[in-house]
Design a protein around this motif. Structure first.
Motif, short mmCIF file in Angstrom:
data_model
loop_
_atom_site.label_atom_id
_atom_site.label_comp_id
_atom_site.label_asym_id
_atom_site.label_seq_id
_atom_site.Cartn_x
_atom_site.Cartn_y
_atom_site.Cartn_z
N LEU A 133 0.72 -1.14 0.38
CA LEU A 133 -0.15 0.40 0.42
C LEU A 133 1.11 1.72 -0.17
O LEU A 133 2.26 1.24 0.18
CB LEU A 133 -0.92 -0.11 1.56
N TYR A 134 0.18 2.62 -0.27
CA TYR A 134 1.27 3.19 -0.37
C TYR A 134 1.22 4.02 1.31
O TYR A 134 -0.03 4.75 1.65
CB TYR A 134 0.23 4.41 -1.13
N GLY A 135 2.40 4.31 2.12
CA GLY A 135 2.11 4.95 2.94
C GLY A 135 1.43 6.07 3.74
O GLY A 135 1.43 6.12 4.66
N LYS A 136 1.71 7.01 2.47
CA LYS A 136 1.32 8.16 2.46
C LYS A 136 -0.14 8.69 2.50
O LYS A 136 -0.59 9.85 2.84
CB LYS A 136 2.23 9.83 1.66
N TRP A 137 -0.42 7.36 1.41
CA TRP A 137 -2.42 7.33 1.32
C TRP A 137 -2.80 6.78 2.60
O TRP A 137 -2.65 6.44 3.79
CB TRP A 137 -2.64 6.87 0.70
N THR A 138 -4.14 7.84 2.86
CA THR A 138 -4.94 6.92 4.12
C THR A 138 -5.86 6.14 3.06
O THR A 138 -6.01 5.99 2.00
CB THR A 138 -5.95 8.10 4.54
N GLY A 139 -6.47 5.17 4.19
CA GLY A 139 -7.16 4.23 3.91
C GLY A 139 -8.42 4.40 2.98
O GLY A 139 -8.32 3.83 1.78
N GLN A 140 -9.34 5.66 3.14
CA GLN A 140 -9.53 6.17 2.41
C GLN A 140 -9.29 6.54 1.00
O GLN A 140 -9.61 6.15 -0.20
CB GLN A 140 -10.68 7.92 2.86
N GLN A 141 -7.85 7.32 0.97
CA GLN A 141 -7.32 7.35 -0.83
C GLN A 141 -7.41 6.07 -1.05
O GLN A 141 -7.62 5.61 -2.62
CB GLN A 141 -6.43 8.42 -0.67
N HIS A 142 -6.96 5.07 -0.96
CA HIS A 142 -6.93 3.65 -1.08
C HIS A 142 -8.21 2.88 -1.52
O HIS A 142 -8.21 2.69 -2.99
CB HIS A 142 -6.05 2.96 -0.17
N ILE A 143 -9.06 3.76 -1.21
CA ILE A 143 -11.05 3.33 -1.77
C ILE A 143 -10.87 3.30 -2.40
O ILE A 143 -11.53 3.07 -3.59
CB ILE A 143 -11.68 2.74 -0.21
N ASN A 144 -11.21 5.42 -2.78
CA ASN A 144 -11.80 6.19 -3.78
C ASN A 144 -10.75 5.47 -4.92
O ASN A 144 -11.02 5.67 -6.24
CB ASN A 144 -11.32 7.59 -3.07
#
Length: 338
Positions: A133-144
């Motif tokens: 996963l992208y460390g600087k992203w939030t979970g919501q950003q991954h979901i979006n």
């Protein structure tokens, strides 16, 4: 002609027509009903939802997977069981076309996983063994991000999964524990109710309570027709939720069985002592695999009809006997002794 017709169906779908409307129009044009079902429903196949045939994967002289064949049916929770390095992850990555077979074939919904890789990914939710996963992203950003690639007709159950897994999507990945990263990976795999789930160690890093939640969710998916192909070396979870299991050792399948049949292969650990003189030679009885003597009796490993064993042992004067039935884990370990 089938590809031209499939292209026409896709164009009609994009124009907003429902499959029932498309089928009605094509039936009126003289197309056979069964033929249209196969084109309109990608899961319509007699070869199993996932069909792996004579699959080999070599890395130079290393045989990661050595000629396995597996068929997974619609709605099954199929366990792929084996220790690390046995070939489980290699097989799953090849299903997803992240690796290519050295030889053999893998078909999903009757379609070659290489040739139809992009199309098939629309129907598969994939959880890798190590979630990147992208460390600087939030979970919501991954979901979006994942939502951008979703079919517009897909049912979004993200909010339900976030609640059931007690996951905070506002936190950045670099702040998450391994368990919370696993939760996010599961959400990304399941959020659009895919028709197939390919899950590599899905309960890894989760506590027992959350493991139970995952078991319940997967059972609900399967009850609604989703096919689950999951790897594991957790015997308890395999026995609890899987309908069928393949055991892989050194890149080769050593057993494929439904859980009920596998349980019937259980052996018995028996401790018996006799009032009369009995030797190990006297206990060379069909079904006894090993017999070891001690000062207080014999330790026997037996596989077969326990009543027949009792019949043979009753020829001697039994002083004491204790019988324990082996667990599924004992059976699994037996496959790996040699």
């Amino acid at each position: 002609m089938s590809q031209e017709l499939q292209n026409y169906i896709n164009e009609m779908r994009e124009a907003g027509y429902r499959d029932s409307e498309i089928k009605k129009s094509l039936l009126q044009s003289g197309w056979p009903d069964d033929y249209l079902d196969a084109l309109l429903d990608p899961t319509h196949t007699d070869g199993g939802v996932i069909f792996i045939k004579n699959f080999y994967k070599y890395y130079g002289d290393l045989k990661a997977v050595d000629g396995i064949s597996i068929k997974v049916e619609k709605g099954e929770i199929f366990g792929f069981l084996g220790p690390n390095g046995a070939g489980k992850t290699t097989t799953m990555r090849t299903i997803m076309d992240l690796l290519r077979p050295t030889s053999g074939s893998i078909k999903v919904f009757g379609k070659d996983s290489k040739v139809n890789s992009v199309e098939l990914k629309r129907y598969i939710g994939y959880l890798p063994g190590e979630v990147n996963l992208y460390g600087k992203w939030t979970g919501q950003q991954h979901i979006n991000f994942v939502k951008k690639f979703a079919d517009t007709r897909a049912v979004d159950i993200t909010s339900e999964l976030v609640a059931r897994l007690v996951f905070d999507p506002t936190r950045k990945v670099k702040e998450l524990s391994s368990g919370n990263k696993q939760k996010l990976g599961i959400i990304l795999a399941l959020m659009f109710r895919p028709q197939i789930l390919v899950l590599d160690e899905p309960t890894n890093a989760l506590d027992p309570l959350l493991q139970n939640v995952i078991y319940k969710i997967l059972q609900e998916f399967a009850d609604n027709g989703t096919t689950v192909f999951m790897s594991s070396h957790n015997l308890t979870e395999v026995e609890r939720i899987c309908t069928k299991v393949a055991i892989i050792k050194g890149g080769r399948i050593v057993e494929i069985s439904d859980i009920k049949s596998l349980k019937q292969k259980r052996f018995y650990d028996i401790k018996v002592s006799f009032a009369s003189q009995v030797t190990e030679e006297d206990l060379q009885i069909e079904g006894i695999e090993t017999v070891n003597s001690s000062n207080d009796g014999f330790f026997i490993k037996f596989k077969g009809d326990i009543n027949k064993l009792f019949e043979e042992l009753s020829r001697y004067s039994i002083e004491d006997i204790k019988v324990n039935r082996a667990s599924l884990e004992d059976i699994f370990l037996e496959f790996y002794q040699y």
